[in-house]
Scaffold this active site. Structure first.
Site, PDB file in Angstrom:
ATOM      1  N   THR A  27       0.870  -1.169   0.000  1.00 29.93           N
ATOM      2  CA  THR A  27       0.000   0.000   0.000  1.00 29.93           C
ATOM      3  C   THR A  27       0.910   1.223   0.000  1.00 29.93           C
ATOM      4  OG1 THR A  27      -0.087   0.241   2.421  1.00 29.93           O
ATOM      5  CG2 THR A  27      -1.705  -1.226   1.421  1.00 29.93           C
ATOM      6  N   VAL A  82       7.455  -2.365   7.059  1.00 25.45           N
ATOM      7  CA  VAL A  82       7.373  -0.903   7.158  1.00 25.45           C
ATOM      8  C   VAL A  82       8.004  -0.299   5.911  1.00 25.45           C
ATOM      9  CG1 VAL A  82       8.120   1.121   8.457  1.00 25.45           C
ATOM     10  CG2 VAL A  82       7.420  -0.957   9.677  1.00 25.45           C
ATOM     11  N   LYS A  83       7.242   0.609   5.291  1.00 30.46           N
ATOM     12  CA  LYS A  83       7.735   1.217   4.051  1.00 30.46           C
ATOM     13  C   LYS A  83       8.283   2.604   4.362  1.00 30.46           C
ATOM     14  CE  LYS A  83       5.775   0.956  -0.596  1.00 30.46           C
ATOM     15  NZ  LYS A  83       4.501   1.111  -1.308  1.00 30.46           N
ATOM     16  N   VAL A  84       9.523   2.838   3.934  1.00 31.54           N
ATOM     17  CA  VAL A  84      10.141   4.160   4.163  1.00 31.54           C
ATOM     18  C   VAL A  84      10.655   4.697   2.827  1.00 31.54           C
ATOM     19  CG1 VAL A  84      10.839   3.579   6.541  1.00 31.54           C
ATOM     20  CG2 VAL A  84      12.462   3.232   4.664  1.00 31.54           C
TER      21      VAL A  84
END
Ligand code: E4P
Length: 222
Positions: A27, A82-84
């Site tokens: 997402t 976790v998207k960074v």
């Protein structure tokens, strides 16, 4: 090759998960906005439907807040990645979270140099955006070729998986598979296009018509 779906639409995710072919979900803030749903409960729900990695992106851009957000998101479920963003602060967060055993997906990658940094920061996934490079007249798939080749040179130290993102059509996926990319995250519409071929439809219609002529049913013989 692993298939992730690139959407925050829960009904689409449920439908595609029922195929048994879905390995994860990605997402991003734009997809969350499109869904109209509350972010955290939605991610929790998606994590129940799909057991593989579910990417949830931080909203802040400074190190301290991104780290807090990332630590919070990681607690939603074991399969949260976790998207960074691929920024100096984003990669600092990536290193800290990865060292603590959290899966991190480094997003918005547009160069091989950036992909090297993400691997050094211990990212579980690097997300090069092929469609957005094509959009500005560059060759998105060449970037995938370069990253796959670079990572292969360091099999013991670069463990990062190449997650082909911003996929716009089936040819992107086929090319990525030929190059040995580990994962592709694909919009639902493109996943459905993968099944389609006019000769399949034509051939099936002919088989169904010919079978009717036999007057038989298979299950009557069971
Ligand atoms: C990846 O994780 C992103 O969500 C996505 O692939 C971006 O694709 P787009 O360029 O079609 O927005």
């Amino acid at each position: 090759m692993k298939f992730f779906v690139d959407t925050a639409d829960l009904e689409e995710i449920k439908d595609l998960a029922s195929t048994g072919l879905l390995d994860g979900v990605t997402t991003n803030p734009s997809l969350i906005a499109q869904s109209g749903k509350k972010f955290v409960p939605l991610i929790a729900e998606i994590c129940k439907v799909v057991k593989g990695p579910v990417s949830a992106e931080v909203a802040a851009t400074d190190y301290a807040t991104m780290l807090k957000e990332g630590q919070f998101l990681a607690k939603i479920a074991k399969n949260v990645a976790v998207k960074v963003p691929l920024t100096p602060d984003g990669l600092k967060v990536c290193k800290v979270l990865s060292d603590n055993g959290t899966m991190v997906n480094v997003t918005l990658c547009f160069s091989a140099a950036q992909a090297i940094l993400a691997a050094k920061a211990g990212a579980k996934f690097i997300s090069p955006f092929v469609g957005r490079l094509d959009d500005i007249g560059q060759d998105g798939m060449q970037l995938i070729r370069d990253i796959v080749e670079i990572y292969k040179q360091y099999p013991t130290t670069f463990k990062t998986e190449v997650l082909v993102a911003s996929v716009r059509h089936p040819v992107h996926l086929v090319e990525a598979a030929k190059m040995g990319a580990h994962v592709a995250t694909i919009p639902p519409k493109v996943i459905r296009q993968l099944y389609a071929h006019p000769l399949t439809d034509k051939g099936l219609a002919a088989f169904v018509a010919d079978w009717k002529k036999t007057g038989q049913t298979i299950l009557d013989a069971a």
